[in-house]
Design an enzyme around this catalytic site. Structure first.
Site, PDB file in Angstrom:
ATOM      1  N   GLU A   1       0.834  -1.205   0.000  1.00  0.00           N
ATOM      2  CA  GLU A   1       0.000   0.000   0.000  1.00  0.00           C
ATOM      3  C   GLU A   1       0.872   1.260   0.000  1.00  0.00           C
ATOM      4  O   GLU A   1       0.529   2.258  -0.628  1.00  0.00           O
ATOM      5  CB  GLU A   1      -0.953  -0.002   1.200  1.00  0.00           C
ATOM      6  CG  GLU A   1      -1.960  -1.174   1.223  1.00  0.00           C
ATOM      7  CD  GLU A   1      -2.794  -1.321  -0.048  1.00  0.00           C
ATOM      8  OE1 GLU A   1      -3.008  -0.316  -0.753  1.00  0.00           O
ATOM      9  OE2 GLU A   1      -3.218  -2.454  -0.350  1.00  0.00           O
TER      10      GLU A   1
ATOM     11  N   HIS B   1       0.267  -1.641  -9.956  1.00  0.00           N
ATOM     12  CA  HIS B   1       0.636  -3.051  -9.820  1.00  0.00           C
ATOM     13  C   HIS B   1       1.716  -3.418 -10.819  1.00  0.00           C
ATOM     14  O   HIS B   1       1.731  -2.933 -11.944  1.00  0.00           O
ATOM     15  CB  HIS B   1      -0.593  -3.939  -9.977  1.00  0.00           C
ATOM     16  CG  HIS B   1      -1.510  -3.824  -8.797  1.00  0.00           C
ATOM     17  ND1 HIS B   1      -2.866  -4.022  -8.884  1.00  0.00           N
ATOM     18  CD2 HIS B   1      -1.251  -3.508  -7.506  1.00  0.00           C
ATOM     19  CE1 HIS B   1      -3.407  -3.830  -7.692  1.00  0.00           C
ATOM     20  NE2 HIS B   1      -2.445  -3.515  -6.832  1.00  0.00           N
TER      21      HIS B   1
HETATM   22 ZN   LIG Z   1      -2.396  -3.014  -4.809  1.00  0.00          ZN
END
Ligand SMILES: [Zn+2]
Ligand SMILES: [Zn+2]
Lengths: 189, 449
Positions: free
Chosen positions: A128, A137
């Site tokens: 995070e 990502h």
């Molecule tokens: Zn993530």
């Protein structure tokens, strides 16, 4: 990235256990040489409780946190990792283990589904944190920024970013540093 | 996963918001629309890969929106979001062309799985057309032909190396069929259902070769209007055949060496690496060992690509295969040109066997093709190959009387379609004598297929 200016706050909600906070803060300090402080606990976010689902709405908690961003409690921290012991959801999703917005200040980490595994908590916190630093990502399956489909995949990820994501993180921090150097401290009061 | 252009269509702001942030974090481009009408307007302005459309919306509902989108933008995939338990509407959506459906509330990983599935399907569709356009010519499978000892050795090597994923270096002169050998290895390997991509490194300038191999993102350089995936990515698990590897620059050698070691590439104009998986087969007609010795080719790269070497012999060293090859090419080209040629005379074969074939099998194939096109009888004769320039390296042998006799008799037999009685009449000898001569000169009637 050893800047005195760049600090991370690890902020517990209500009953989040001390040991989890220490592990998370320890990761930032130990592995990434980023200063991290453990802050005093905040009240249980009752406002975000959805009684129909029996879960807490992560989007509402983040919204609330952004409103207190400038307060003295958080003013010293570039990024804040809030740790909860309750189950989180985001509308339309059944649950989330962590939640953060790209480039945001606050991230949430829920310990609820982690079965007391602190390694998992550290991974979610660092993942995070990556989002807070604008990382999306990562396609690399052996990178902490890879999206894991469930706990089993999370367990398969190392507690580390791939070299591209590390580089992007470093860049993010050094940008923050230089912008602070341009506009020095006195502005804050 | 592939980065996609996504649109979320839902009347509830909170749903749009959660999905918006989720897709953002996944690295996709995202827009949102509060109604079917707004979605259609946005589709009109730019293209999207995939739309997530809520079933229940005031005004135009999800099914109606789905139908309109499928009609006008068939390349855009639509995933329908339905309320928990509404199986019927999910089924209806699938019938109307939805790529998939999601039932609220769903786990984040379900979105990811649906996204991967839909993008994979889309990718298959566009890659098929993409590959078709770009490498159609190179995917036609031909058999390698030959029964000579050196070719049997080549077959044995192909069978041995196919199973392993090891890099193979194929050595052979121009026209020896290096690509056929590469294809045969691919066809016999576990990767045989995945793409086979052949690139002639010698034919492309360095910069072009780089963008072809590594691909680029939109705006990576002037002219990069559309993103293009590199062959290293497109090959996705298959076999990459790099012909004329001896021609690439030392910078390209370094780049490829890194790809072979990291199994990752970073497309031009991108900072995100992409995982790649392929088997490398390289080929060259040069003596790379010598090039390494005098520094014209990198040693580390040479050892990386040269795990196993297959040497294809030149045609002049396996002349016993010429007849087989010629018969194969006659069949191929009589079929392609729709000409009724079905054989080749002894004298023609002798003529072909005396040629030096600097262009190897390819030169022979071209010669047969030309002869078939120009042939005026069922059987190709030495005359049909008269265009072959005698090789200066081989001293022209004067033909003996016997050879001339043999050729003449064969010529007449061909003209009479091997009717011995008729040929004997023309030659003005009796049938028994002709039979004896046919045996003495080992003349054979070409087989008909
Ligand atoms: Zn993530
Ligand atoms: Zn990464």
């Amino acid at each position: 990235m050893n800047s005195a200016d760049f600090r991370i706050g690890v902020a517990p909600f209500a009953n989040a256990p001390d040991i989890a906070l220490k592990v998370i803060a320890g990761q930032f300090v130990g592995a990434f040489h980023i200063a991290a402080d453990i802050l005093s606990p905040m009240e249980n976010p009752g406002y975000a409780f959805d009684s129909r689902r029996g879960q807490y709405n992560a989007a509402l908690i983040l919204k609330e946190l952004e409103t207190v961003r400038g307060t003295p409690r958080f003013a010293d921290y570039e990024k804040v990792i809030a740790v909860l012991d309750v189950d989180l959801f985001v509308p339309i999703f059944s649950y989330v283990l962590g939640e953060a917005r790209l480039g945001g200040t606050f991230a949430l980490v829920s310990l609820y589904r982690l079965e007391n595994d602190l390694q998992r908590a550290a991974k979610i916190a660092l993942h995070e944190y990556g989002h807070l630093c604008n990382l999306a990502h990562c396609p690399d399956g052996s990178c902490l920024m890879h999206f894991s489909k469930g706990i089993a995949e999370l367990d398969g990820l190392p507690l580390d970013y791939c070299r591209y994501c590390s580089l992007a993180l470093q860049k993010e921090c050094s940008c923050k540093r230089s912008s602070r150097e341009v506009a020095p401290v006195p502005l804050r009061s | 996963m592939e980065k996609a252009d996504v649109m979320i269509v839902d009347d509830e702001m909170i749903v749009r918001e959660s999905l918006y942030h989720w897709f953002k974090k996944a690295g996709h481009y995202v827009e949102t629309a509060a109604s079917g009408v707004e979605a259609l307007e946005k589709l009109d302005a730019r293209s999207f890969d995939i739309l997530f459309v809520d079933m229940k919306m005031p005004g135009m509902d999800g099914i109606e929106a789905l139908k309109r989108i499928r009609e006008t933008y068939p390349d855009t995939a639509v995933v329908i979001i339905t309320a928990y338990g509404s199986i019927d509407s999910a089924v209806e959506a699938m019938k109307c062309g939805a790529s998939d459906y999601l039932m609220k509330p769903f786990k984040p990983e379900q979105v990811s799985i649906v996204m991967e599935k839909v993008m994979y399907q889309k990718q298959l569709v566009c890659e098929c057309s993409y590959l078709k356009g770009r490498i159609e010519k190179t995917t036609r499978f031909d058999n390698i032909i030959g029964e000579s000892a050196p070719m049997l050795e080549v077959y044995r090597m192909i069978a041995d190396v196919a199973e392993s994923g090891a890099s193979v270096l194929i050595l052979g002169e121009t026209g020896t069929g290096k690509e056929l050998v590469a294809k045969a290895i691919h066809a016999k390997s576990p990767r045989n259902r995945l793409p086979f991509i052949a690139i002639n490194c010698g034919a492309l300038p360095d910069a072009l070769l780089e963008s072809e191999l590594f691909g680029y993102r939109k705006g990576a350089f002037t002219g990069a209007v559309h993103p293009q995936k590199g062959y290293l990515e497109v090959v996705s698990g298959g076999t990459l055949f790099l012909d004329e590897i001896g021609e690439i620059s030392s910078k390209m050698q370094v780049d490829l060496l890194r790809v072979l070691e990291d199994k990752k590439i970073t497309p031009l104009g991108d900072r995100r690496p992409v995982d790649v998986d392929f088997r490398l087969i390289a080929a060259t007609r040069r003596d790379l060992g010598a090039a390494v010795k005098d520094g014209r080719f990198r040693e580390d790269f040479y050892y990386r690509i040269n795990v196993i070497t297959i040497l294809i012999p030149p045609l002049r060293k396996r002349k016993e295969d010429i007849e087989l090859l010629v018969r194969h090419f006659i069949e191929k080209y009589s079929h392609e040109t729709n000409k009724k040629v079905n054989g080749v005379s002894r004298s023609a074969l002798k003529h072909l066997e005396s040629h030096n074939w600097p262009g190897n099998v390819r030169e022979l194939e071209n010669a047969v093709e030309r002869a078939v096109v120009l042939a005026r009888s069922l059987t190709l004769t030495a005359d049909d190959f008269a265009f072959l320039v005698p090789n200066p390296a081989v001293s022209p042998k004067t033909r003996s009387l016997k050879e001339m006799e043999s050729d003449y008799i064969e010529q007449i037999l061909i003209e009479c379609d091997w009717n011995v009685t008729k040929a004997a009449e023309i030659l003005n000898i009796n049938r028994v004598t002709l039979h004896r001569m046919i045996n003495r000169y080992n003349l054979r009637q070409p087989s008909r297929s």
